[in-house]
Design a protein around this motif. Structure first.
Motif, PDB file in Angstrom:
ATOM      1  N   MET A 145      -5.671   5.182  -6.764  1.00  0.00           N
ATOM      2  CA  MET A 145      -5.331   6.586  -6.572  1.00  0.00           C
ATOM      3  C   MET A 145      -6.526   7.353  -5.994  1.00  0.00           C
ATOM      4  SD  MET A 145      -2.186   6.586  -7.221  1.00  0.00           S
ATOM      5  CE  MET A 145      -1.964   8.302  -6.783  1.00  0.00           C
ATOM      6  N   ILE A 146      -7.734   7.017  -6.442  1.00  0.00           N
ATOM      7  CA  ILE A 146      -8.928   7.640  -5.856  1.00  0.00           C
ATOM      8  C   ILE A 146      -9.054   7.245  -4.394  1.00  0.00           C
ATOM      9  CG2 ILE A 146     -11.452   7.593  -5.868  1.00  0.00           C
ATOM     10  CD1 ILE A 146     -11.339   7.519  -8.910  1.00  0.00           C
ATOM     11  N   GLN A 147      -8.772   5.975  -4.114  1.00  0.00           N
ATOM     12  CA  GLN A 147      -8.853   5.503  -2.730  1.00  0.00           C
ATOM     13  C   GLN A 147      -7.836   6.225  -1.853  1.00  0.00           C
ATOM     14  OE1 GLN A 147      -7.958   1.341  -2.232  1.00  0.00           O
ATOM     15  NE2 GLN A 147      -8.934   1.240  -0.234  1.00  0.00           N
ATOM     16  N   GLY A 148      -6.636   6.470  -2.390  1.00  0.00           N
ATOM     17  CA  GLY A 148      -5.584   7.084  -1.582  1.00  0.00           C
ATOM     18  C   GLY A 148      -5.646   8.594  -1.520  1.00  0.00           C
ATOM     19  N   LEU A 149      -5.934   9.244  -2.653  1.00  0.00           N
ATOM     20  CA  LEU A 149      -5.896  10.703  -2.716  1.00  0.00           C
ATOM     21  C   LEU A 149      -7.271  11.351  -2.734  1.00  0.00           C
ATOM     22  CD1 LEU A 149      -3.028  11.212  -5.337  1.00  0.00           C
ATOM     23  CD2 LEU A 149      -2.884  11.452  -2.852  1.00  0.00           C
ATOM     24  N   GLY A 150      -8.285  10.572  -3.125  1.00  0.00           N
ATOM     25  CA  GLY A 150      -9.631  11.123  -3.216  1.00  0.00           C
ATOM     26  C   GLY A 150      -9.977  11.501  -4.642  1.00  0.00           C
ATOM     27  N   ASN A 151     -11.240  11.406  -4.953  1.00  0.00           N
ATOM     28  CA  ASN A 151     -11.701  11.692  -6.317  1.00  0.00           C
ATOM     29  C   ASN A 151     -11.480  13.157  -6.694  1.00  0.00           C
ATOM     30  OD1 ASN A 151     -13.175  10.701  -8.745  1.00  0.00           O
ATOM     31  ND2 ASN A 151     -14.628  12.281  -8.141  1.00  0.00           N
ATOM     32  N   GLU A 152     -11.528  14.046  -5.709  1.00  0.00           N
ATOM     33  CA  GLU A 152     -11.350  15.462  -5.999  1.00  0.00           C
ATOM     34  C   GLU A 152      -9.968  15.735  -6.586  1.00  0.00           C
ATOM     35  OE1 GLU A 152     -11.407  19.780  -3.671  1.00  0.00           O
ATOM     36  OE2 GLU A 152     -12.210  17.979  -2.707  1.00  0.00           O
ATOM     37  N   VAL A 153      -8.926  15.087  -6.048  1.00  0.00           N
ATOM     38  CA  VAL A 153      -7.567  15.270  -6.559  1.00  0.00           C
ATOM     39  C   VAL A 153      -7.419  14.637  -7.933  1.00  0.00           C
ATOM     40  CG1 VAL A 153      -5.131  14.724  -6.191  1.00  0.00           C
ATOM     41  CG2 VAL A 153      -6.557  15.414  -4.253  1.00  0.00           C
ATOM     42  N   VAL A 154      -7.864  13.372  -8.053  1.00  0.00           N
ATOM     43  CA  VAL A 154      -7.699  12.643  -9.306  1.00  0.00           C
ATOM     44  C   VAL A 154      -8.452  13.323 -10.441  1.00  0.00           C
ATOM     45  CG1 VAL A 154      -8.093  10.430 -10.464  1.00  0.00           C
ATOM     46  CG2 VAL A 154      -7.289  10.467  -8.098  1.00  0.00           C
ATOM     47  N   SER A 155      -9.591  13.913 -10.146  1.00  0.00           N
ATOM     48  CA  SER A 155     -10.424  14.542 -11.177  1.00  0.00           C
ATOM     49  C   SER A 155     -10.228  16.047 -11.264  1.00  0.00           C
ATOM     50  CB  SER A 155     -11.904  14.238 -10.900  1.00  0.00           C
ATOM     51  OG  SER A 155     -12.143  12.842 -10.853  1.00  0.00           O
ATOM     52  N   SER A 156      -9.171  16.555 -10.667  1.00  0.00           N
ATOM     53  CA  SER A 156      -8.980  17.998 -10.548  1.00  0.00           C
ATOM     54  C   SER A 156      -8.579  18.682 -11.842  1.00  0.00           C
ATOM     55  CB  SER A 156      -7.911  18.291  -9.488  1.00  0.00           C
ATOM     56  OG  SER A 156      -6.649  17.781  -9.922  1.00  0.00           O
ATOM     57  N   GLY A 157      -8.093  17.917 -12.817  1.00  0.00           N
ATOM     58  CA  GLY A 157      -7.538  18.524 -14.024  1.00  0.00           C
ATOM     59  C   GLY A 157      -6.064  18.802 -13.909  1.00  0.00           C
ATOM     60  N   ASN A 158      -5.488  18.538 -12.722  1.00  0.00           N
ATOM     61  CA  ASN A 158      -4.063  18.771 -12.499  1.00  0.00           C
ATOM     62  C   ASN A 158      -3.328  17.475 -12.184  1.00  0.00           C
ATOM     63  OD1 ASN A 158      -2.190  20.868 -12.658  1.00  0.00           O
ATOM     64  ND2 ASN A 158      -2.049  21.072 -10.444  1.00  0.00           N
ATOM     65  N   MET A 159      -3.948  16.361 -12.572  1.00  0.00           N
ATOM     66  CA  MET A 159      -3.339  15.052 -12.376  1.00  0.00           C
ATOM     67  C   MET A 159      -3.556  14.213 -13.627  1.00  0.00           C
ATOM     68  SD  MET A 159      -3.932  12.215  -9.382  1.00  0.00           S
ATOM     69  CE  MET A 159      -3.036  10.652  -9.433  1.00  0.00           C
TER      70      MET A 159
ATOM     71  N   GLU B  13       0.844  -1.182   0.000  1.00  0.00           N
ATOM     72  CA  GLU B  13       0.000   0.000   0.000  1.00  0.00           C
ATOM     73  C   GLU B  13       0.885   1.240   0.000  1.00  0.00           C
ATOM     74  OE1 GLU B  13      -3.255   0.081  -0.294  1.00  0.00           O
ATOM     75  OE2 GLU B  13      -3.395  -2.103  -0.317  1.00  0.00           O
ATOM     76  N   ILE B  14       0.391   2.312  -0.586  1.00  0.00           N
ATOM     77  CA  ILE B  14       1.126   3.575  -0.523  1.00  0.00           C
ATOM     78  C   ILE B  14       1.000   4.108   0.902  1.00  0.00           C
ATOM     79  CG2 ILE B  14       1.330   5.912  -1.440  1.00  0.00           C
ATOM     80  CD1 ILE B  14       0.015   4.940  -4.000  1.00  0.00           C
ATOM     81  N   PRO B  15       2.115   4.355   1.593  1.00  0.00           N
ATOM     82  CA  PRO B  15       2.042   4.816   2.989  1.00  0.00           C
ATOM     83  C   PRO B  15       1.271   6.128   3.119  1.00  0.00           C
ATOM     84  CG  PRO B  15       4.268   4.111   2.438  1.00  0.00           C
ATOM     85  CD  PRO B  15       3.506   4.136   1.153  1.00  0.00           C
ATOM     86  N   ARG B  16       0.632   6.305   4.254  1.00  0.00           N
ATOM     87  CA  ARG B  16      -0.163   7.513   4.494  1.00  0.00           C
ATOM     88  C   ARG B  16       0.700   8.765   4.420  1.00  0.00           C
ATOM     89  NH1 ARG B  16      -3.264   7.386   9.851  1.00  0.00           N
ATOM     90  NH2 ARG B  16      -4.105   9.314   8.986  1.00  0.00           N
ATOM     91  N   SER B  17       1.936   8.667   4.885  1.00  0.00           N
ATOM     92  CA  SER B  17       2.812   9.839   4.848  1.00  0.00           C
ATOM     93  C   SER B  17       3.072  10.281   3.408  1.00  0.00           C
ATOM     94  CB  SER B  17       4.138   9.532   5.549  1.00  0.00           C
ATOM     95  OG  SER B  17       4.784   8.408   4.941  1.00  0.00           O
ATOM     96  N   THR B  18       3.217   9.321   2.511  1.00  0.00           N
ATOM     97  CA  THR B  18       3.437   9.642   1.101  1.00  0.00           C
ATOM     98  C   THR B  18       2.185  10.260   0.499  1.00  0.00           C
ATOM     99  OG1 THR B  18       5.031   7.831   0.875  1.00  0.00           O
ATOM    100  CG2 THR B  18       4.042   8.677  -1.155  1.00  0.00           C
ATOM    101  N   LEU B  19       1.026   9.678   0.784  1.00  0.00           N
ATOM    102  CA  LEU B  19      -0.232  10.218   0.267  1.00  0.00           C
ATOM    103  C   LEU B  19      -0.467  11.640   0.765  1.00  0.00           C
ATOM    104  CD1 LEU B  19      -2.489   7.060   0.682  1.00  0.00           C
ATOM    105  CD2 LEU B  19      -1.693   8.048  -1.477  1.00  0.00           C
ATOM    106  N   HIS B  20      -0.130  11.877   2.038  1.00  0.00           N
ATOM    107  CA  HIS B  20      -0.320  13.225   2.580  1.00  0.00           C
ATOM    108  C   HIS B  20       0.565  14.231   1.854  1.00  0.00           C
ATOM    109  CE1 HIS B  20      -1.179  16.372   5.499  1.00  0.00           C
ATOM    110  NE2 HIS B  20       0.124  16.607   5.569  1.00  0.00           N
ATOM    111  N   LEU B  21       1.809  13.852   1.579  1.00  0.00           N
ATOM    112  CA  LEU B  21       2.716  14.754   0.872  1.00  0.00           C
ATOM    113  C   LEU B  21       2.215  15.040  -0.539  1.00  0.00           C
ATOM    114  CD1 LEU B  21       6.223  13.488   1.990  1.00  0.00           C
ATOM    115  CD2 LEU B  21       5.460  15.859   2.026  1.00  0.00           C
ATOM    116  N   LEU B  22       1.704  14.013  -1.212  1.00  0.00           N
ATOM    117  CA  LEU B  22       1.161  14.220  -2.555  1.00  0.00           C
ATOM    118  C   LEU B  22      -0.009  15.193  -2.515  1.00  0.00           C
ATOM    119  CD1 LEU B  22       1.258  10.593  -4.048  1.00  0.00           C
ATOM    120  CD2 LEU B  22       2.881  12.461  -4.394  1.00  0.00           C
ATOM    121  N   THR B  23      -0.831  15.079  -1.480  1.00  0.00           N
ATOM    122  CA  THR B  23      -1.951  16.008  -1.332  1.00  0.00           C
ATOM    123  C   THR B  23      -1.450  17.437  -1.121  1.00  0.00           C
ATOM    124  OG1 THR B  23      -3.329  14.260  -0.373  1.00  0.00           O
ATOM    125  CG2 THR B  23      -4.028  16.511   0.000  1.00  0.00           C
ATOM    126  N   GLN B  24      -0.379  17.581  -0.349  1.00  0.00           N
ATOM    127  CA  GLN B  24       0.183  18.911  -0.132  1.00  0.00           C
ATOM    128  C   GLN B  24       0.709  19.514  -1.433  1.00  0.00           C
ATOM    129  OE1 GLN B  24       2.913  18.048   3.289  1.00  0.00           O
ATOM    130  NE2 GLN B  24       1.857  19.794   4.192  1.00  0.00           N
TER     131      GLN B  24
END
Length: 418
Positions: free
Chosen positions: A146-160, A112-123
């Protein structure tokens, strides 16, 4: 030398280890409905703010930046960030990330992608830095986790953007007709015909052991066989070795049919061609199949097709037919085009030879830096160590992302001054 002196003083006089522990607690363990948990979170947040304020007051013009550095980066990470910024004198404006054995590692993180990594990607996302995920997996697989880890808002943002199936196509939600670019549709008809023929026969014409021991991965274009047995097991190794012999034979026949050439033993011709890879040569030799055809006597049209495709062999893991005209580097360039990144300077993180092509491209174009886990292929490690030596332990991709985060903070500091 001012920044070096200030960083040295910062890490010499501040308990940064405790500061990072507070920051990690606040970031990764947000307040819960429990009153006790909420009180604890509030107390840690207050202590974190107090310590950051003290750093800010000690460095009047740079304090907020140094407080953020101290709260997120180890001393080694901070000085590495400063070294990289001093060398390249620009911020990282895009993340180019492989997933398997790069962001996540089966050995240490339960794949699994570690939570610390997912948090940094969100930042990074919140700061407007585009994320390009580059993978050999199918779109549905990678989009799902990726939706599970980062959320649909990030994946569908137009910047990913997601470059999937090793560069066969690019998916960038929110970009209208460019949302999905199918790069394989640009290939010559002869190449497409080979892939279609192999895909249609890879299981129906396979030996009984391959039929029952493998499954066809649901790719849009690549033809990939995966073992039904556990990856890495003896059973998986045995069936994948048999599958690669079968796949190469199919490729030989499909290429001959596509160009309308009559060849005595097209299977042996294809195996001979692909046996230039020492690993495949070993597999063919151990299987006792012919791989000694006369390539010089082969029709030019057949060799032309073979030169444009490849058989990827991953011991005890997979075997796949791919186009050499479609690779991760091609997909990344397409993703940059869709995202509107005209002057990229990215961090490329990966572990395989397919990732190496992206690393080599950004190095040649002065378009970024590269990092790899210490278990990456030797060619990847040689490249990374020869440039910036950003090699990290399995499951510790966040360390490199912290360095990039710090590099951007230092760049922002100079941007504010100017």
């Amino acid at each position: 030398m001012e920044k070096y002196d200030q960083l040295y003083h910062l890490y010499q006089t501040t308990d940064t280890e405790t500061l990072r522990a507070y920051q990690e607690f606040v970031d990764l363990f947000p307040p819960l409905r429990s009153t006790v948990a909420l009180d604890q979170w509030d107390a840690v947040r207050a202590e974190l703010d107090e310590r950051k304020t003290a750093i800010s007051e000690e460095f009047p013009t740079t304090g907020e930046t140094y407080a953020e550095l101290a709260a997120r980066l180890t001393r080694e990470e901070a000085f590495t960030a400063l070294d990289l910024y001093s060398k390249y004198d620009r911020r990282v404006n895009v993340l180019v990330l492989d997933v398997d054995e790069t962001l996540r590692s089966a050995g240490d993180t339960d794949n699994e992608i570690p939570r610390s990594t997912l948090h940094l990607l969100t930042q990074f996302h919140e700061q407007g830095v585009p994320i390009v995920v580059v993978t050999g997996q199918t779109l549905e697989n990678v989009k799902g986790f990726m939706i599970q880890g980062l959320g649909n808002e990030v994946v569908s943002s137009g910047n990913m953007s997601i470059v999937f199936e090793t560069g066969n196509a690019v998916f960038t939600p929110g970009h209208g007709s460019d949302t999905k670019r199918l790069l394989y549709e640009r290939l010559d008809p002869e190449i497409v015909a080979v892939f279609d023929a192999v895909r249609g026969r890879v299981l129906s014409d396979a030996p009984e052991s391959v039929v029952h021991g493998c499954h066809l991965q649901g790719n849009e274009f690549n033809v990939t066989l995966k073992p039904n047995a556990e990856v890495g097991s003896e059973a998986a190794a045995e069936v994948i070795d048999e599958a690669v012999c079968h796949l190469c034979a199919l490729v030989g026949r499909a290429v001959a049919d596509a160009v309308g050439e009559s060849i005595d033993d097209p299977a042996a011709l294809a195996r001979t061609y692909f046996a230039r890879d020492p690993e495949l040569a070993r597999v063919f030799a151990e299987a006792g199949v012919s791989a000694d055809a006369d390539l010089e006597a082969a029709p030019e049209a057949v060799l032309d097709i073979l030169e444009r495709i490849d058989v990827g062999y991953y011991e005890a893991d997979a075997v796949e037919l791919v186009s050499l005209e479609l690779d991760k580097a091609t997909g990344v360039r397409e993703a940059f085009d869709v995202l509107g990144i005209d002057d990229p300077f990215g961090i490329v993180m990966g572990d395989s030879k397919s990732d190496l092509r992206v690393m080599e491209w950004v190095a040649e174009a002065d378009a970024g830096i590269s990092a790899a886990p210490e278990h990456a292929s030797q060619a990847v490690l040689d490249h990374v160590r020869a440039h910036d030596d950003l090699v990290y332990e399995p499951g510790e991709a966040s360390s490199v992302l912290h360095i990039v985060y710090g590099l951007n903070l230092l760049a922002e500091l100079d941007e504010r001054r100017s």
